[in-house]
Design a protein around this motif. Structure first.
Motif, mmCIF file in Angstrom:
data_model
loop_
_atom_site.group_PDB
_atom_site.id
_atom_site.type_symbol
_atom_site.label_atom_id
_atom_site.label_comp_id
_atom_site.label_asym_id
_atom_site.label_seq_id
_atom_site.Cartn_x
_atom_site.Cartn_y
_atom_site.Cartn_z
ATOM 1 N N ALA A 165 2.488 18.271 -9.193
ATOM 2 C CA ALA A 165 1.137 18.437 -8.646
ATOM 3 C C ALA A 165 0.209 17.291 -9.036
ATOM 4 O O ALA A 165 -0.784 17.022 -8.343
ATOM 5 C CB ALA A 165 0.542 19.771 -9.103
ATOM 6 N N ASP A 166 0.533 16.582 -10.108
ATOM 7 C CA ASP A 166 -0.315 15.458 -10.543
ATOM 8 C C ASP A 166 -0.316 14.335 -9.517
ATOM 9 O O ASP A 166 -1.229 13.485 -9.524
ATOM 10 C CB ASP A 166 0.170 14.913 -11.888
ATOM 11 N N ILE A 167 0.683 14.311 -8.653
ATOM 12 C CA ILE A 167 0.773 13.232 -7.672
ATOM 13 C C ILE A 167 -0.384 13.291 -6.680
ATOM 14 O O ILE A 167 -0.730 12.285 -6.046
ATOM 15 C CB ILE A 167 2.130 13.289 -6.931
ATOM 16 N N LEU A 168 -0.998 14.456 -6.578
ATOM 17 C CA LEU A 168 -2.124 14.626 -5.658
ATOM 18 C C LEU A 168 -3.402 14.000 -6.206
ATOM 19 O O LEU A 168 -4.387 13.864 -5.477
ATOM 20 C CB LEU A 168 -2.348 16.109 -5.381
ATOM 21 N N LYS A 169 -3.393 13.597 -7.477
ATOM 22 C CA LYS A 169 -4.585 13.051 -8.114
ATOM 23 C C LYS A 169 -4.646 11.526 -8.064
ATOM 24 O O LYS A 169 -5.641 10.937 -8.480
ATOM 25 C CB LYS A 169 -4.638 13.502 -9.572
ATOM 26 N N ILE A 170 -3.577 10.876 -7.606
ATOM 27 C CA ILE A 170 -3.548 9.412 -7.580
ATOM 28 C C ILE A 170 -3.404 8.934 -6.134
ATOM 29 O O ILE A 170 -2.917 9.672 -5.272
ATOM 30 C CB ILE A 170 -2.409 8.849 -8.450
ATOM 31 N N PRO A 171 -3.825 7.708 -5.842
ATOM 32 C CA PRO A 171 -3.754 7.220 -4.460
ATOM 33 C C PRO A 171 -2.314 6.923 -4.032
ATOM 34 O O PRO A 171 -1.446 6.607 -4.853
ATOM 35 C CB PRO A 171 -4.588 5.933 -4.499
ATOM 36 N N ALA A 172 -2.093 7.025 -2.747
ATOM 37 C CA ALA A 172 -0.776 6.730 -2.173
ATOM 38 C C ALA A 172 -0.863 5.517 -1.263
ATOM 39 O O ALA A 172 -1.903 5.248 -0.654
ATOM 40 C CB ALA A 172 -0.261 7.931 -1.387
ATOM 41 N N VAL A 173 0.233 4.782 -1.184
ATOM 42 C CA VAL A 173 0.365 3.710 -0.202
ATOM 43 C C VAL A 173 1.423 4.169 0.798
ATOM 44 O O VAL A 173 2.478 4.673 0.420
ATOM 45 C CB VAL A 173 0.744 2.363 -0.862
ATOM 46 N N ILE A 174 1.134 3.984 2.071
ATOM 47 C CA ILE A 174 1.872 4.658 3.130
ATOM 48 C C ILE A 174 2.511 3.651 4.087
ATOM 49 O O ILE A 174 1.909 2.634 4.432
ATOM 50 C CB ILE A 174 0.933 5.589 3.936
ATOM 51 N N ASP A 175 3.723 3.974 4.528
ATOM 52 C CA ASP A 175 4.387 3.244 5.614
ATOM 53 C C ASP A 175 4.041 3.954 6.922
ATOM 54 O O ASP A 175 4.535 5.048 7.193
ATOM 55 C CB ASP A 175 5.904 3.232 5.382
ATOM 56 N N GLY A 176 3.181 3.316 7.723
ATOM 57 C CA GLY A 176 2.741 3.946 8.959
ATOM 58 C C GLY A 176 3.825 4.095 10.004
ATOM 59 O O GLY A 176 3.653 4.843 10.971
ATOM 60 N N LEU B 257 -2.161 13.943 0.167
ATOM 61 C CA LEU B 257 -2.416 12.904 -0.816
ATOM 62 C C LEU B 257 -3.580 12.040 -0.358
ATOM 63 O O LEU B 257 -3.822 11.897 0.844
ATOM 64 C CB LEU B 257 -1.185 12.017 -1.012
ATOM 65 N N GLY B 258 -4.270 11.449 -1.319
ATOM 66 C CA GLY B 258 -5.309 10.496 -0.975
ATOM 67 C C GLY B 258 -4.683 9.152 -0.661
ATOM 68 O O GLY B 258 -3.973 8.577 -1.496
ATOM 69 N N VAL B 259 -4.899 8.647 0.535
ATOM 70 C CA VAL B 259 -4.272 7.404 0.972
ATOM 71 C C VAL B 259 -5.173 6.220 0.646
ATOM 72 O O VAL B 259 -6.340 6.192 1.037
ATOM 73 C CB VAL B 259 -3.976 7.439 2.489
ATOM 74 N N ARG B 260 -4.624 5.247 -0.063
ATOM 75 C CA ARG B 260 -5.381 4.028 -0.365
ATOM 76 C C ARG B 260 -5.169 2.982 0.720
ATOM 77 O O ARG B 260 -6.111 2.438 1.267
ATOM 78 C CB ARG B 260 -4.973 3.472 -1.731
ATOM 79 N N HIS B 261 -3.896 2.671 1.040
ATOM 80 C CA HIS B 261 -3.587 1.672 2.059
ATOM 81 C C HIS B 261 -2.449 2.173 2.932
ATOM 82 O O HIS B 261 -1.573 2.910 2.476
ATOM 83 C CB HIS B 261 -3.168 0.332 1.437
ATOM 84 N N THR B 262 -2.450 1.729 4.183
ATOM 85 C CA THR B 262 -1.345 2.010 5.111
ATOM 86 C C THR B 262 -0.837 0.678 5.646
ATOM 87 O O THR B 262 -1.620 -0.180 6.058
ATOM 88 C CB THR B 262 -1.813 2.889 6.275
ATOM 89 N N PHE B 263 0.480 0.509 5.631
ATOM 90 C CA PHE B 263 1.118 -0.708 6.112
ATOM 91 C C PHE B 263 2.066 -0.364 7.265
ATOM 92 O O PHE B 263 2.428 0.799 7.457
ATOM 93 C CB PHE B 263 1.911 -1.385 4.989
ATOM 94 N N ASN B 264 2.481 -1.388 7.998
ATOM 95 C CA ASN B 264 3.407 -1.146 9.107
ATOM 96 C C ASN B 264 4.829 -1.570 8.767
ATOM 97 O O ASN B 264 5.670 -1.672 9.642
ATOM 98 C CB ASN B 264 2.936 -1.878 10.373
ATOM 99 N N GLU B 265 5.088 -1.803 7.486
ATOM 100 C CA GLU B 265 6.403 -2.286 7.076
ATOM 101 C C GLU B 265 6.695 -1.790 5.669
ATOM 102 O O GLU B 265 5.881 -1.957 4.760
ATOM 103 C CB GLU B 265 6.429 -3.821 7.121
ATOM 104 N N ALA B 266 7.854 -1.158 5.489
ATOM 105 C CA ALA B 266 8.173 -0.515 4.214
ATOM 106 C C ALA B 266 8.230 -1.503 3.062
ATOM 107 O O ALA B 266 7.872 -1.171 1.928
ATOM 108 C CB ALA B 266 9.504 0.227 4.337
ATOM 109 N N SER B 267 8.680 -2.726 3.325
ATOM 110 C CA SER B 267 8.775 -3.716 2.256
ATOM 111 C C SER B 267 7.400 -4.050 1.684
ATOM 112 O O SER B 267 7.241 -4.261 0.474
ATOM 113 C CB SER B 267 9.449 -4.988 2.792
ATOM 114 N N LEU B 268 6.380 -4.077 2.537
ATOM 115 C CA LEU B 268 5.011 -4.325 2.072
ATOM 116 C C LEU B 268 4.502 -3.153 1.234
ATOM 117 O O LEU B 268 3.777 -3.351 0.249
ATOM 118 C CB LEU B 268 4.079 -4.555 3.257
ATOM 119 N N VAL B 269 4.860 -1.945 1.614
ATOM 120 C CA VAL B 269 4.458 -0.767 0.841
ATOM 121 C C VAL B 269 5.072 -0.834 -0.555
ATOM 122 O O VAL B 269 4.419 -0.533 -1.558
ATOM 123 C CB VAL B 269 4.883 0.532 1.551
#
Length: 313
Positions: free
Chosen positions: A181-192, A212-224
């Motif tokens: 549940a602690d994972i919900l307290k930190i930002p996530a980076v997402i592969d769009g 989750l709180g999303v910080r950044h979204t990318f279009n490529e998994a390697s960038l995430v």
């Protein structure tokens, strides 16, 4: 063969590709032109033949009765031509052409190529890093590695590794994670462009529906992955993407809980083409490397025995 002089070859290619792939967009991608250009080539070919090959409907192009017969022979003819060209390119079986997604090439394959060269110094690899599903019957690709359900039409697929996903983050960020549940307290980076969402893992740990709180979204998994390594957020990764970063310590797995996505890594090849000795050797080496990679991942991030708490309600 004189009949061919009256018909443009590019038009026949456009007709065959549209008929085989079922859409102007797919044909355009294969031929590296625009859908409008494919449509024009088809219209010109119909005019040159004096026959209608496709009906234009709201569902797209539908072959006429004559079109279906024509396409069968046309595809057969182009298949023979493509095989002739491919056979010329395959004269040197010491060169093996591999088709893999760019993220798999960058995050898994390149780290290991020296070991392949040491085991098989007589085989030279040519890596075609692309997400495009090439026609394995007519291209010079010997074998591909793809992620999916393994049910691609017209190819032979062999399961290499069932895909599992799990959170990864920087060591500093992991210090605040004690329970899922602690994972919900930190930002996530997402592969769009991901084939799955965080819900796959959240459901596994009894947090279905949580966000989750999303910080950044990318279009490529390697960038995430790079963003996660830089400490910008937690990422939902899989074995071949994050395994190297985890084993060498730039990322950690805060919970030893992995969830299956229903997808897998598969070898894909032509069902009609003989498998060369070089291809067999490459596949055997990849399987060995995957097995060793999973052993190292399990040592660095052991699986946890986890029983999710039932949701109240």
């Amino acid at each position: 063969m004189k009949e061919l002089n009256a018909i443009h070859l590019n038009g026949l290619r456009a007709v065959e590709a549209a008929g085989r792939l079922g859409s102007l967009a797919a044909a355009a991608e294969e031929l590296a032109v625009t859908p409008g250009a494919v449509s024009q080539q088809i219209a010109k070919t119909e005019a040159q033949l004096g026959r209608i090959l496709f009906e234009r409907t709201s569902r797209g192009l539908v072959p006429t009765d004559f079109g279906r017969l024509f396409l069968t022979r046309l595809s057969s003819g182009f298949g023979e031509l493509a095989e002739a060209v491919a056979s010329a390119r395959r004269r040197d079986e010491s060169v093996l052409t591999i088709s893999v997604a760019p993220v798999f090439a960058a995050r898994w394959l390149v780290y290991r190529l020296n070991r392949f060269a040491e085991r098989h110094p007589d085989i030279r690899l040519r890596i075609d890093a692309t997400t495009r599903l090439v026609n394995l019957d007519t291209s010079d690709v010997d074998v591909g590695i793809r992620v999916g359900e393994g049910r691609w039409p017209g190819v032979k697929s062999e399961l290499l590794l069932e895909q599992e996903v799990f959170p990864v983050c920087s060591p500093a960020m992991a210090e605040n994670l004690r329970e899922p549940a602690d994972i919900l307290k930190i930002p996530a980076v997402i592969d769009g462009h991901s084939m799955f969402s965080w819900e796959v893992w959240l459901r596994e740990v009894g947090l279905s529906g949580a966000e989750l709180g999303v910080r950044h979204t990318f279009n490529e998994a390697s960038l995430v992955l790079d963003a996660a390594i830089a400490g910008q957020g937690v990422m939902l990764a899989w074995q071949t993407l994050a395994g190297f970063a985890v084993t060498e310590g730039s990322l950690v797995v805060p919970f030893g809980i992995r969830a299956r996505t229903g997808y897998g890594h598969y070898f894909v090849s032509s069902p009609s083409r003989r498998e060369s000795k070089a291809t067999t050797a490459f596949k055997r080496w990849v399987r060995d490397e995957v097995e060793e990679g999973m052993r190292l991942l399990d040592l660095k991030a052991p699986r946890a025995n986890f029983e999710p708490v039932p949701a109240k309600g």
